[in-house]
Design a protein around this motif. Structure first.
Motif, PDB file in Angstrom:
ATOM      1  N   ALA A 105      69.718  24.274 115.570  1.00 19.18           N
ATOM      2  CA  ALA A 105      69.860  25.124 116.760  1.00 19.18           C
ATOM      3  C   ALA A 105      69.349  26.536 116.469  1.00 19.18           C
ATOM      4  O   ALA A 105      68.671  27.143 117.302  1.00 19.18           O
ATOM      5  N   ARG A 109      66.138  28.409 118.247  1.00 21.76           N
ATOM      6  CA  ARG A 109      66.240  29.760 118.819  1.00 21.76           C
ATOM      7  C   ARG A 109      65.172  30.673 118.212  1.00 21.76           C
ATOM      8  O   ARG A 109      64.518  31.431 118.923  1.00 21.76           O
ATOM      9  N   LYS A 135      62.623  30.270 126.913  1.00 19.47           N
ATOM     10  CA  LYS A 135      64.022  30.503 127.248  1.00 19.47           C
ATOM     11  C   LYS A 135      64.902  29.281 126.985  1.00 19.47           C
ATOM     12  O   LYS A 135      66.029  29.419 126.500  1.00 19.47           O
ATOM     13  N   THR A 136      64.424  28.112 127.263  1.00 23.49           N
ATOM     14  CA  THR A 136      65.219  26.911 127.020  1.00 23.49           C
ATOM     15  C   THR A 136      65.578  26.807 125.547  1.00 23.49           C
ATOM     16  O   THR A 136      66.728  26.509 125.198  1.00 23.49           O
ATOM     17  N   THR A 138      65.677  29.272 123.271  1.00 29.50           N
ATOM     18  CA  THR A 138      66.595  30.335 122.859  1.00 29.50           C
ATOM     19  C   THR A 138      67.990  30.111 123.432  1.00 29.50           C
ATOM     20  O   THR A 138      68.987  30.395 122.766  1.00 29.50           O
ATOM     21  N   ASP A 139      68.063  29.583 124.642  1.00 28.17           N
ATOM     22  CA  ASP A 139      69.372  29.294 125.236  1.00 28.17           C
ATOM     23  C   ASP A 139      70.103  28.200 124.453  1.00 28.17           C
ATOM     24  O   ASP A 139      71.300  28.323 124.188  1.00 28.17           O
ATOM     25  N   ILE A 140      69.391  27.142 124.109  1.00 23.58           N
ATOM     26  CA  ILE A 140      70.019  26.066 123.333  1.00 23.58           C
ATOM     27  C   ILE A 140      70.515  26.624 122.009  1.00 23.58           C
ATOM     28  O   ILE A 140      71.656  26.386 121.603  1.00 23.58           O
ATOM     29  N   SER A 142      71.174  29.750 121.140  1.00 28.15           N
ATOM     30  CA  SER A 142      72.239  30.734 121.320  1.00 28.15           C
ATOM     31  C   SER A 142      73.550  30.080 121.746  1.00 28.15           C
ATOM     32  O   SER A 142      74.626  30.523 121.340  1.00 28.15           O
ATOM     33  N   ASN A 143      73.472  29.042 122.554  1.00 30.80           N
ATOM     34  CA  ASN A 143      74.682  28.401 123.056  1.00 30.80           C
ATOM     35  C   ASN A 143      75.307  27.425 122.079  1.00 30.80           C
ATOM     36  O   ASN A 143      76.496  27.112 122.224  1.00 30.80           O
ATOM     37  N   PHE A 144      74.548  26.939 121.118  1.00 30.76           N
ATOM     38  CA  PHE A 144      75.085  25.891 120.249  1.00 30.76           C
ATOM     39  C   PHE A 144      75.227  26.259 118.782  1.00 30.76           C
ATOM     40  O   PHE A 144      76.068  25.683 118.095  1.00 30.76           O
ATOM     41  N   HIS A 145      74.433  27.167 118.262  1.00 32.82           N
ATOM     42  CA  HIS A 145      74.484  27.464 116.825  1.00 32.82           C
ATOM     43  C   HIS A 145      75.891  27.884 116.390  1.00 32.82           C
ATOM     44  O   HIS A 145      76.487  27.258 115.515  1.00 32.82           O
ATOM     45  N   GLU A 147      78.818  27.934 118.164  1.00 37.35           N
ATOM     46  CA  GLU A 147      79.889  27.064 118.636  1.00 37.35           C
ATOM     47  C   GLU A 147      79.988  25.794 117.800  1.00 37.35           C
ATOM     48  O   GLU A 147      81.085  25.375 117.415  1.00 37.35           O
TER      49      GLU A 147
END
Length: 180
Positions: A105, A109, A135-136, A138-140, A142-145, A147
């Motif tokens: 992840a 990003r 963006k997809t 970076t979003d993945i 940022s949202n998963f690394h 968490e």
């Protein structure tokens, strides 16, 4: 002995296991210190200053660990039968999956983002201009690394608890097989 056998894990498996454990402790120590003390706390700064480099080393060691485990699959000490054996298998699969997913992840990003990725000064992904950010990706990342890293931390605590359970309650010498 380098190779795993039916009685214990070999030197390569043990070195990879404990090396990854030490680097994970470093990474989690940094993240915990940031969460508890703040980003600017001297301990947090000291432990997180090299997060990318330590993460890169971890990722390489984890990939080596996965390959080494596959190569040694038929040599390893047998797993316990029954529910505990199935739980151990599922726990290990989840740990391996998360150990691969968390840095993946971060890599995704970095690939899609403005900062790029150049661990130890070797550029792997060039920084992107703001209008070229994916963006997809970076979003993945940022949202998963982060968490998924905390989920992995909980699984690691469970892994440690079960190792102690094996040692103290079951007295099956499991830790001896991994400690050497």
């Amino acid at each position: 002995m380098l190779w795993d056998n039916q009685d214990r894990y070999g030197a390569v498996t043990r070195t990879l296991h404990w090396g990854i454990a030490a680097l994970m402790a470093w990474q989690f120590g940094g993240m915990l210190s940031e969460s508890l003390l703040g980003d600017e706390a001297p301990l947090a700064v000291a432990l997180t200053a090299n997060h990318t480099q330590v993460g890169t080393i971890l990722f390489v060691l984890i990939v080596l660990r996965v390959v080494w485990a596959a190569v040694n699959r038929d040599r390893r000490p047998p797993r316990r039968a029954g529910l505990l054996g199935h739980a151990a298998r599922l726990g290990h699969v989840a740990l391996y999956a998360l150990m691969l997913a968390v840095p993946s992840a971060a890599l995704l990003r970095a690939w899609g983002g403005e900062r790029g990725f150049a661990p130890f000064g070797f550029q792997i992904f060039a920084p992107r201009a703001p209008d070229q950010v994916v963006k997809t990706a970076t979003d993945i990342g940022s949202n998963f690394h982060g968490e998924l890293a905390w989920v992995m931390g909980v699984l690691i605590l469970g892994h440690i608890a079960m190792a102690l359970f094996h040692q103290v309650v079951l007295r099956d010498r499991l830790l001896r097989r991994m400690a050497g």
